[in-house]
Motif scaffolding. Structure first.
Motif, PDB file in Angstrom:
ATOM      1  N   ALA A 119     -16.413  11.917  25.000  1.00 46.89           N
ATOM      2  CA  ALA A 119     -16.063  13.229  24.469  1.00 46.89           C
ATOM      3  C   ALA A 119     -17.054  13.728  23.427  1.00 46.89           C
ATOM      4  CB  ALA A 119     -14.665  13.167  23.852  1.00 46.89           C
ATOM      5  N   GLY A 120     -18.085  12.934  23.149  1.00 48.09           N
ATOM      6  CA  GLY A 120     -19.088  13.339  22.166  1.00 48.09           C
ATOM      7  C   GLY A 120     -18.613  13.263  20.737  1.00 48.09           C
ATOM      8  N   LEU A 121     -17.632  12.379  20.444  1.00 48.60           N
ATOM      9  CA  LEU A 121     -17.066  12.312  19.097  1.00 48.60           C
ATOM     10  C   LEU A 121     -17.234  10.948  18.438  1.00 48.60           C
ATOM     11  CD1 LEU A 121     -13.718  14.324  19.423  1.00 48.60           C
ATOM     12  CD2 LEU A 121     -15.854  15.049  18.358  1.00 48.60           C
ATOM     13  N   GLU A 122     -18.217  10.179  18.875  1.00 44.24           N
ATOM     14  CA  GLU A 122     -18.361   8.848  18.280  1.00 44.24           C
ATOM     15  C   GLU A 122     -18.555   8.913  16.773  1.00 44.24           C
ATOM     16  OE1 GLU A 122     -20.858   4.666  18.758  1.00 44.24           O
ATOM     17  OE2 GLU A 122     -21.409   6.401  19.969  1.00 44.24           O
ATOM     18  N   GLN A 123     -19.243   9.947  16.296  1.00 41.27           N
ATOM     19  CA  GLN A 123     -19.480  10.057  14.857  1.00 41.27           C
ATOM     20  C   GLN A 123     -18.182  10.275  14.076  1.00 41.27           C
ATOM     21  OE1 GLN A 123     -20.028  12.471  17.014  1.00 41.27           O
ATOM     22  NE2 GLN A 123     -19.003  14.279  16.161  1.00 41.27           N
ATOM     23  N   ALA A 124     -17.120  10.679  14.770  1.00 36.67           N
ATOM     24  CA  ALA A 124     -15.837  10.918  14.100  1.00 36.67           C
ATOM     25  C   ALA A 124     -14.979   9.671  14.035  1.00 36.67           C
ATOM     26  CB  ALA A 124     -15.073  12.033  14.817  1.00 36.67           C
ATOM     27  N   ALA A 125     -15.354   8.612  14.756  1.00 33.92           N
ATOM     28  CA  ALA A 125     -14.580   7.363  14.776  1.00 33.92           C
ATOM     29  C   ALA A 125     -15.107   6.455  13.676  1.00 33.92           C
ATOM     30  CB  ALA A 125     -14.673   6.693  16.135  1.00 33.92           C
ATOM     31  N   VAL A 126     -14.622   6.634  12.452  1.00 34.51           N
ATOM     32  CA  VAL A 126     -15.224   5.976  11.291  1.00 34.51           C
ATOM     33  C   VAL A 126     -14.435   4.767  10.793  1.00 34.51           C
ATOM     34  CG1 VAL A 126     -16.427   8.054  10.521  1.00 34.51           C
ATOM     35  CG2 VAL A 126     -14.089   7.654   9.754  1.00 34.51           C
ATOM     36  N   MET A 127     -13.266   4.491  11.363  1.00 31.55           N
ATOM     37  CA  MET A 127     -12.495   3.311  10.960  1.00 31.55           C
ATOM     38  C   MET A 127     -12.733   2.163  11.925  1.00 31.55           C
ATOM     39  SD  MET A 127      -8.675   4.386   9.722  1.00 31.55           S
ATOM     40  CE  MET A 127      -8.369   5.353   8.245  1.00 31.55           C
ATOM     41  N   ARG A 128     -12.583   0.921  11.430  1.00 35.30           N
ATOM     42  CA  ARG A 128     -12.551  -0.222  12.343  1.00 35.30           C
ATOM     43  C   ARG A 128     -11.332  -0.053  13.256  1.00 35.30           C
ATOM     44  NH1 ARG A 128     -11.314  -4.123   7.431  1.00 35.30           N
ATOM     45  NH2 ARG A 128     -10.919  -2.178   6.390  1.00 35.30           N
ATOM     46  N   PHE A 129     -11.400  -0.656  14.447  1.00 36.31           N
ATOM     47  CA  PHE A 129     -10.307  -0.486  15.392  1.00 36.31           C
ATOM     48  C   PHE A 129      -9.057  -1.252  14.967  1.00 36.31           C
ATOM     49  CE2 PHE A 129      -8.245  -1.541  19.576  1.00 36.31           C
ATOM     50  CZ  PHE A 129      -7.786  -0.258  19.829  1.00 36.31           C
ATOM     51  N   HIS A 169      -7.142   7.998   4.334  1.00 43.49           N
ATOM     52  CA  HIS A 169      -6.289   7.230   3.429  1.00 43.49           C
ATOM     53  C   HIS A 169      -5.557   8.145   2.453  1.00 43.49           C
ATOM     54  CE1 HIS A 169      -9.245   3.814   4.397  1.00 43.49           C
ATOM     55  NE2 HIS A 169      -8.098   3.518   4.974  1.00 43.49           N
ATOM     56  N   ALA A 170      -5.253   9.349   2.885  1.00 47.27           N
ATOM     57  CA  ALA A 170      -4.585  10.304   2.010  1.00 47.27           C
ATOM     58  C   ALA A 170      -3.141   9.887   1.751  1.00 47.27           C
ATOM     59  CB  ALA A 170      -4.613  11.696   2.643  1.00 47.27           C
ATOM     60  N   THR A 171      -2.671  10.141   0.539  1.00 46.86           N
ATOM     61  CA  THR A 171      -1.262   9.961   0.208  1.00 46.86           C
ATOM     62  C   THR A 171      -0.615  11.333   0.015  1.00 46.86           C
ATOM     63  OG1 THR A 171      -1.873   9.685  -2.117  1.00 46.86           O
ATOM     64  CG2 THR A 171      -1.562   7.685  -0.824  1.00 46.86           C
ATOM     65  N   ALA A 172       0.699  11.343   0.051  1.00 49.61           N
ATOM     66  CA  ALA A 172       1.431  12.611   0.061  1.00 49.61           C
ATOM     67  C   ALA A 172       1.183  13.430  -1.204  1.00 49.61           C
ATOM     68  CB  ALA A 172       2.920  12.334   0.224  1.00 49.61           C
ATOM     69  N   ARG A 173       1.071  14.737  -1.011  1.00 51.29           N
ATOM     70  CA  ARG A 173       0.989  15.705  -2.106  1.00 51.29           C
ATOM     71  C   ARG A 173       2.131  16.709  -1.958  1.00 51.29           C
ATOM     72  NH1 ARG A 173      -3.617  15.253  -5.039  1.00 51.29           N
ATOM     73  NH2 ARG A 173      -5.434  14.239  -4.104  1.00 51.29           N
ATOM     74  N   ASN A 174       2.177  17.667  -2.892  1.00 52.51           N
ATOM     75  CA  ASN A 174       3.213  18.699  -2.813  1.00 52.51           C
ATOM     76  C   ASN A 174       2.812  19.834  -1.880  1.00 52.51           C
ATOM     77  OD1 ASN A 174       5.640  18.154  -4.211  1.00 52.51           O
ATOM     78  ND2 ASN A 174       4.504  18.174  -6.143  1.00 52.51           N
ATOM     79  N   LEU A 187      -9.613  18.470  10.400  1.00 48.32           N
ATOM     80  CA  LEU A 187      -8.698  17.965  11.420  1.00 48.32           C
ATOM     81  C   LEU A 187      -8.907  16.462  11.599  1.00 48.32           C
ATOM     82  CD1 LEU A 187      -6.691  18.393  13.796  1.00 48.32           C
ATOM     83  CD2 LEU A 187      -8.677  18.926  15.229  1.00 48.32           C
ATOM     84  N   GLY A 188      -7.807  15.729  11.689  1.00 48.38           N
ATOM     85  CA  GLY A 188      -7.897  14.302  11.952  1.00 48.38           C
ATOM     86  C   GLY A 188      -6.617  13.798  12.587  1.00 48.38           C
ATOM     87  N   ILE A 189      -6.745  12.734  13.364  1.00 48.86           N
ATOM     88  CA  ILE A 189      -5.568  12.088  13.956  1.00 48.86           C
ATOM     89  C   ILE A 189      -5.699  10.576  13.795  1.00 48.86           C
ATOM     90  CG2 ILE A 189      -5.326  13.954  15.650  1.00 48.86           C
ATOM     91  CD1 ILE A 189      -6.069  10.531  17.010  1.00 48.86           C
ATOM     92  N   ILE A 190      -4.569   9.915  13.733  1.00 51.84           N
ATOM     93  CA  ILE A 190      -4.553   8.458  13.750  1.00 51.84           C
ATOM     94  C   ILE A 190      -3.361   8.024  14.585  1.00 51.84           C
ATOM     95  CG2 ILE A 190      -3.242   8.266  11.589  1.00 51.84           C
ATOM     96  CD1 ILE A 190      -4.927   5.723  10.995  1.00 51.84           C
ATOM     97  N   ILE A 241       0.871  -1.180   0.000  1.00 54.42           N
ATOM     98  CA  ILE A 241       0.000   0.000   0.000  1.00 54.42           C
ATOM     99  C   ILE A 241       0.904   1.225   0.000  1.00 54.42           C
ATOM    100  CG2 ILE A 241      -1.667   1.339   1.371  1.00 54.42           C
ATOM    101  CD1 ILE A 241      -2.866  -1.205   2.366  1.00 54.42           C
ATOM    102  N   PRO A 242       0.583   2.274  -0.751  1.00 54.19           N
ATOM    103  CA  PRO A 242       1.422   3.474  -0.737  1.00 54.19           C
ATOM    104  C   PRO A 242       1.531   4.061   0.667  1.00 54.19           C
ATOM    105  CG  PRO A 242      -0.236   3.612  -2.478  1.00 54.19           C
ATOM    106  CD  PRO A 242      -0.596   2.430  -1.634  1.00 54.19           C
ATOM    107  N   THR A 243       2.618   4.771   0.916  1.00 50.02           N
ATOM    108  CA  THR A 243       2.769   5.494   2.168  1.00 50.02           C
ATOM    109  C   THR A 243       1.611   6.483   2.304  1.00 50.02           C
ATOM    110  OG1 THR A 243       5.171   5.313   2.128  1.00 50.02           O
ATOM    111  CG2 THR A 243       4.238   7.109   3.431  1.00 50.02           C
ATOM    112  N   GLU A 244       0.869   6.345   3.407  1.00 52.58           N
ATOM    113  CA  GLU A 244      -0.240   7.267   3.664  1.00 52.58           C
ATOM    114  C   GLU A 244       0.275   8.394   4.555  1.00 52.58           C
ATOM    115  OE1 GLU A 244      -3.556   5.001   5.079  1.00 52.58           O
ATOM    116  OE2 GLU A 244      -3.708   3.854   3.223  1.00 52.58           O
ATOM    117  N   LEU A 245       0.071   9.616   4.109  1.00 52.20           N
ATOM    118  CA  LEU A 245       0.632  10.772   4.792  1.00 52.20           C
ATOM    119  C   LEU A 245      -0.249  11.972   4.507  1.00 52.20           C
ATOM    120  CD1 LEU A 245       4.416  11.736   4.740  1.00 52.20           C
ATOM    121  CD2 LEU A 245       2.619  13.460   4.622  1.00 52.20           C
TER     122      LEU A 245
END
Length: 387
Positions: free
Chosen positions: A303-313, A223-228, A358-361, A209-213
């Motif tokens: 924290a009231g952010l369940e809707q923001a947790a969209v990936m499987r764990f 699932h963003a990949t690097a841009r300029n 805004l997002g974190i992983i 899989i490409p480097t996701e950054l």
């Protein structure tokens, strides 16, 4: 010399094949045409990525016959250098009827009108090829073997764990390079270059899989990949990439900050960090995957952010070829699987706030050992890494 670059002994491959045959018999299936490249490697030792444009298969029965590898003539030497299988046959692309050849080999092994197992969820079996195989194999019935052939891979042998630990060292080299290279003014592509160069220099095989950054206002893209894009002071940067040894992947997942980030960014990161820790604490042999994900969501809900947790764990990881590195372990609600000692898996707490850009992983690759959950590589449960 045959199998000069074999990654495992013939004995280990034959033991794996015996287990696949046992599973076939349990399901009342007499034959298998295995086409997923990770299966050809796991059972037959054949190391090749070319299933994407050149069908290839490991064909065997549920009995004790010798298996057959069938592949494109261009790739014959790849089987000779990596596989223990003696019966290797070829076809000529654009000239030979590939489904008919596969069916003929299965019939040599006794297939008539019974069931034949194929990993029909694999990208190596596109719809048109699947339809052609169904016609060529009729009146035999195709049954999906994606899970059947994939489940034995979830418990790693000592030899497999050795490869995964080496892959983790390559990924660590990439993570170290990211910390060293990240600074305001660098582009995402330049940062990805530093990571990938470090892993290749350390000895890594290619990753599937490409480097996701993603940085700054792009971090809401999971699932963003690097841009300029030029990374600015205070930007969050989240990374996901794998070191690879003998096709075994160990994935590093981490969020960094290029200088002091905003208060909101720190707050969201801490919520994700607590989510990761809560999920890890729920993992033990026999634990249900639904309960693990539910535990990971408790801090997010608070924290009231369940809707923001969209990936499987989490999900299983090990052998992989492009375009994916997932194994059939899903650490997620909707699955009824249980954790077992010897499993290796990726865990990630991911929060995606699209409106706030805004997002974190945060997470990494872990193993469930006799001593509990061990992180092989990744950021893990740590304070925000500000560089």
């Amino acid at each position: 010399m045959r199998a000069k670059y074999a990654s495992f002994t013939e004995q280990e491959h034959r033991a794996r094949l015996a287990e696949a045959r046992r599973l076939l018999k349990e399901q009342g299936i007499g034959h298998c045409i295995s086409m997923a490249p990770e299966s050809l490697y796991y059972y037959g030792g054949y190391d090749s990525w070319v299933s994407v444009n050149s069908p290839q298969a490991l064909i065997f029965s549920a009995d004790e016959d010798e298996p057959t590898i069938i592949l494109r003539d261009t790739d014959l030497s790849l089987a000779y250098e990596s596989s223990w299988v003696e019966d290797v046959r070829c076809y000529r692309l654009m000239f030979d009827d590939i489904p008919a050849i596969f069916a003929a080999i299965a019939r040599e092994k006794g297939l008539r009108d019974g069931k034949v197992a194929i990993e029909i969820q694999s990208y190596a079996v596109p719809h048109a090829l699947g339809l052609a195989l169904a016609r060529a194999l009729a009146p035999a019935q195709i049954v999906d073997a994606t899970v059947l052939m994939g489940m034995p891979r979830l418990i790693k042998s000592p030899a497999e764990m050795a490869y995964l630990r080496r892959a983790s060292r390559y990924a660590q080299a990439g993570l170290d390079a990211a910390r060293q290279a990240l600074k305001p003014g660098i582009t995402e592509i330049a940062l990805a270059d530093a990571i990938e160069h470090a892993m290749r220099s350390a000895g890594s095989d290619y990753w599937s899989i490409p480097t996701e950054l993603a940085s700054g206002d792009r971090t809401a893209g999971g699932h963003a990949t690097a841009r300029n894009r030029v990374i600015e002071r205070g930007d969050l940067v989240h990374l996901e990439f794998a070191g690879v040894e003998a096709r075994y992947h160990a994935t590093a997942i981490h969020t960094l900050a290029a200088g002091e980030p905003s208060r909101r960014a720190r707050e969201v990161y801490e919520i994700g960090r607590h989510s990761l820790a809560a999920g890890i604490a729920a993992i033990r042999p026999g634990a249900n995957v639904t309960d693990i994900e539910e535990a990971s969501l408790e801090p997010v809900r608070a924290a009231g952010l369940e809707q923001a947790a969209v990936m499987r764990f989490g999900y299983g990881i090990g052998i992989a070829y492009p375009p994916i590195w997932l194994e059939p372990l899903q650490i997620s609600r909707g699955s009824n699987q249980t954790m077992r000692e010897g499993m290796v898996f990726v865990l990630h707490a991911y929060l995606q706030l699209v409106d706030e850009q805004l997002g974190i992983i945060q997470g990494g690759t872990y193993a469930l050992t006799e001593n509990g959950v061990e992180m092989l590589i990744g950021g893990g449960d740590v304070p925000l890494d500000v560089v």
